[in-house]
Design a protein around this motif. Structure first.
Motif, PDB file in Angstrom:
ATOM      1  N   VAL A 103      25.309  38.137  66.204  1.00  0.00           N
ATOM      2  CA  VAL A 103      26.267  37.137  65.535  1.00  0.00           C
ATOM      3  C   VAL A 103      25.529  35.579  65.800  1.00  0.00           C
ATOM      4  CG1 VAL A 103      27.961  38.662  65.351  1.00  0.00           C
ATOM      5  CG2 VAL A 103      27.762  37.128  68.070  1.00  0.00           C
ATOM      6  N   ILE A 135      30.198  39.551  70.118  1.00  0.00           N
ATOM      7  CA  ILE A 135      30.854  39.210  69.867  1.00  0.00           C
ATOM      8  C   ILE A 135      31.818  38.301  71.133  1.00  0.00           C
ATOM      9  CG2 ILE A 135      31.882  40.257  67.894  1.00  0.00           C
ATOM     10  CD1 ILE A 135      34.093  41.415  69.041  1.00  0.00           C
ATOM     11  N   LEU A 139      33.803  33.934  70.577  1.00  0.00           N
ATOM     12  CA  LEU A 139      34.976  34.701  69.779  1.00  0.00           C
ATOM     13  C   LEU A 139      35.127  34.562  68.848  1.00  0.00           C
ATOM     14  CD1 LEU A 139      37.699  36.848  72.513  1.00  0.00           C
ATOM     15  CD2 LEU A 139      36.331  38.226  70.259  1.00  0.00           C
ATOM     16  N   THR A 142      35.032  36.059  65.191  1.00  0.00           N
ATOM     17  CA  THR A 142      35.912  36.836  64.244  1.00  0.00           C
ATOM     18  C   THR A 142      36.520  36.059  63.568  1.00  0.00           C
ATOM     19  OG1 THR A 142      37.446  36.601  66.208  1.00  0.00           O
ATOM     20  CG2 THR A 142      35.751  38.957  66.668  1.00  0.00           C
ATOM     21  N   GLN A 143      36.556  34.684  63.497  1.00  0.00           N
ATOM     22  CA  GLN A 143      37.712  34.377  62.148  1.00  0.00           C
ATOM     23  C   GLN A 143      36.880  33.707  61.286  1.00  0.00           C
ATOM     24  OE1 GLN A 143      39.280  30.922  64.365  1.00  0.00           O
ATOM     25  NE2 GLN A 143      39.841  32.977  66.015  1.00  0.00           N
ATOM     26  N   ARG A 144      35.280  34.803  61.389  1.00  0.00           N
ATOM     27  CA  ARG A 144      34.612  33.876  60.071  1.00  0.00           C
ATOM     28  C   ARG A 144      34.143  35.585  59.372  1.00  0.00           C
ATOM     29  NH1 ARG A 144      29.192  31.654  61.615  1.00  0.00           N
ATOM     30  NH2 ARG A 144      29.299  31.644  63.786  1.00  0.00           N
ATOM     31  N   SER A 145      34.083  35.410  58.256  1.00  0.00           N
ATOM     32  CA  SER A 145      33.712  36.270  57.236  1.00  0.00           C
ATOM     33  C   SER A 145      32.053  36.605  56.228  1.00  0.00           C
ATOM     34  CB  SER A 145      34.854  36.731  55.612  1.00  0.00           C
ATOM     35  OG  SER A 145      33.968  35.360  55.068  1.00  0.00           O
ATOM     36  N   PHE A 146      32.056  37.102  57.498  1.00  0.00           N
ATOM     37  CA  PHE A 146      30.475  37.979  56.652  1.00  0.00           C
ATOM     38  C   PHE A 146      30.266  38.645  55.284  1.00  0.00           C
ATOM     39  CE2 PHE A 146      30.715  37.403  61.124  1.00  0.00           C
ATOM     40  CZ  PHE A 146      29.935  36.619  60.975  1.00  0.00           C
ATOM     41  N   SER A 147      29.482  37.873  54.709  1.00  0.00           N
ATOM     42  CA  SER A 147      30.099  38.660  52.574  1.00  0.00           C
ATOM     43  C   SER A 147      28.843  40.289  52.640  1.00  0.00           C
ATOM     44  CB  SER A 147      29.740  37.713  51.926  1.00  0.00           C
ATOM     45  OG  SER A 147      28.920  37.213  51.905  1.00  0.00           O
ATOM     46  N   PHE A 148      27.837  39.618  53.466  1.00  0.00           N
ATOM     47  CA  PHE A 148      27.207  40.597  53.185  1.00  0.00           C
ATOM     48  C   PHE A 148      27.807  42.282  53.128  1.00  0.00           C
ATOM     49  CE2 PHE A 148      24.381  44.380  54.356  1.00  0.00           C
ATOM     50  CZ  PHE A 148      23.051  44.272  53.596  1.00  0.00           C
ATOM     51  N   PHE A 158      33.249  44.111  64.084  1.00  0.00           N
ATOM     52  CA  PHE A 158      33.104  43.078  64.634  1.00  0.00           C
ATOM     53  C   PHE A 158      33.261  43.904  66.503  1.00  0.00           C
ATOM     54  CE2 PHE A 158      35.354  39.772  62.360  1.00  0.00           C
ATOM     55  CZ  PHE A 158      34.145  39.353  62.378  1.00  0.00           C
TER      56      PHE A 158
ATOM     57  N   GLU B 145      40.441  34.663  58.143  1.00  0.00           N
ATOM     58  CA  GLU B 145      38.840  34.066  58.178  1.00  0.00           C
ATOM     59  C   GLU B 145      38.229  33.153  57.436  1.00  0.00           C
ATOM     60  OE1 GLU B 145      37.448  38.034  57.052  1.00  0.00           O
ATOM     61  OE2 GLU B 145      37.150  39.011  58.981  1.00  0.00           O
ATOM     62  N   GLU B 146      37.356  32.954  57.522  1.00  0.00           N
ATOM     63  CA  GLU B 146      37.204  31.979  56.860  1.00  0.00           C
ATOM     64  C   GLU B 146      35.577  31.892  56.608  1.00  0.00           C
ATOM     65  OE1 GLU B 146      36.871  28.007  58.763  1.00  0.00           O
ATOM     66  OE2 GLU B 146      39.078  28.200  59.451  1.00  0.00           O
ATOM     67  N   ASP B 151      25.889  32.633  54.644  1.00  0.00           N
ATOM     68  CA  ASP B 151      26.296  33.008  53.620  1.00  0.00           C
ATOM     69  C   ASP B 151      26.514  31.766  52.480  1.00  0.00           C
ATOM     70  OD1 ASP B 151      26.384  36.090  53.922  1.00  0.00           O
ATOM     71  OD2 ASP B 151      28.967  35.348  54.776  1.00  0.00           O
TER      72      ASP B 151
END
Lengths: 223, 158
Positions: A103, A135, A139, A142-148, A158, B145-146, B151
């Motif tokens: 990350v 992580i 930390l 962990t509030q982000r979204s990883f779209s892959f 995570f 989540e943001e 991306d």
């Protein structure tokens, strides 16, 4: 017939056909923490078997799935990832795949697409997951979204190999999925898709044109 | 008889590893200077570090010092033997988050991994820590989540 692909003299990959054996492979860039994750999961069991000639490390584990005992072989790269691609024997007969990125390093996330593409060339159907490691370093990630993972429809975790967050959960779920896959194999599909290689379409077109030309040139003689 | 390692460093002249430790019997802080022999400017650092870690006279003292740290100290020593300044030597361990580590040679990669290991060791929970949980599970709230900036650009290739 396909077995020559898995030809590593020290390793008889036919054993992975046995009902109580599964093979799980790890993929991802250098220094994303693949071995550290193995170490955290296996703890005292951690006895890597180095096959340095093949830039490969094997970890053996015994798991209980349902009421059965399953022998799990984890395959980890030992620097082979630096060739940006793995030897086909790495993928051969694998029942699940754990893809890891760091990350803290964007490039390792971007490279997941390449690893995933290569995986699917060899193993179109096997269960796979995406693991966001380290992580503990920050930390907030962990509030982000990883779209892959979402785009490819893959489970996402995570984790931290350092403090242990979700490491055991991830491995247990992947072992279960590997065993499930083995019980309901789509190996046949795998083989068919392996035969359908990605032809370079342009080349193919060029070739067919060339053939036509030859035919024309020959036709007067035939007549 | 026990030794609790506190700090471990390097001394250039004569080439030595310096260990500050607490002797757990007496609770006294002590310094041990371990001379590094048969180590030259083309020697292999990981082999030398391993040799030192397993040395019959020193291994008790070095038990708590991670192998990668000893390897790093050997690299710093060797850089010095090759005429590199301490500043440049230490800078080579720094991490550039955008660097593609797949493209590095073994030794350069070892330098970067050494740096990462420092962070790893700092955050590491060990089996004998009182709050150690083997199968630690943490749920992260997905509703907050943001979207990740990773991306955003060149979305099509991922």
């Amino acid at each position: 017939m396909a077995d020559h692909i898995g030809c590593i003299p020290e390793l008889d990959q036919k054993k992975y056909d046995a009902r109580e054996q599964v093979k799980i492979i790890c993929l991802g860039d250098s220094a994303v923490g693949k071995s550290k994750l193995m170490e955290r999961f296996l703890m005292d069991e951690f006895r890597p078997q180095q096959l340095s000639t093949y830039a490969l490390t094997l970890y053996k584990h015994t798991a209980n799935v349902g009421n059965k005992t399953v022998a799990v072989d984890f395959w980890d790269t030992a620097g082979q990832e630096r060739f940006q691609s793995m030897h086909p024997s790495y993928y051969h007969k694998a029942h699940a795949c754990i893809m890891v990125f760091d990350v803290q390093r964007k490039i390792t996330y971007k490279n997941l697409a390449n690893w995933y593409k290569e995986l699917r060339e060899y193993r179109p159907e096997i269960p796979c997951c995406v693991v966001a490691n380290k992580i503990d370093a920050d930390l907030k990630v962990t509030q982000r979204s990883f779209s892959f993972a979402k785009k490819q429809g893959l489970p996402f975790y995570f984790v931290s190999a350092a403090d242990g967050t979700n490491v055991v959960k991830m491995f247990r779920e992947m072992i279960n999925r590997a065993v499930d896959y083995k019980q309901n194999p789509s190996d046949f599909m795998d083989e068919v898709l392996e035969e359908l290689e990605n032809f370079d379409l342009e080349k193919k077109e060029e070739n067919s044109e060339a053939e036509e030309d030859e035919l024309k040139a020959e036709s007067p003689e035939l007549a | 008889m026990g030794f609790q390692a506190k700090r471990c460093g390097v001394q250039f002249n004569p080439p030595s590893i310096v260990l500050v430790y607490i002797h757990t019997d007496t609770n006294k802080i002590r310094k041990r200077i371990i001379p590094i022999r048969n180590f030259f400017k083309h020697s292999d650092c990981s082999t030398a570090a391993e040799r030192l870690k397993n040395h019959p006279r020193h291994r008790g003292y070095l038990d708590q010092v991670p192998l990668h740290q000893l390897e790093k100290l050997h690299i710093v020593l060797r850089d010095h033997m090759q005429g590199l300044s301490l500043e440049n030597s230490l800078a080579s361990f720094q991490l550039d988050p955008d660097e593609d580590l797949n493209k590095l040679e073994d030794e350069e990669l070892a330098r970067k991994k050494g740096q990462m290991d420092t962070l790893f060791e700092r955050n590491r929970k060990r089996k004998d820590d009182p709050d150690f949980v083997y199968d630690l599970e943490v749920e992260f709230d997905k509703s907050k989540e943001e979207k990740c900036s990773w991306d955003e650009e060149s979305d099509e290739d991922i």
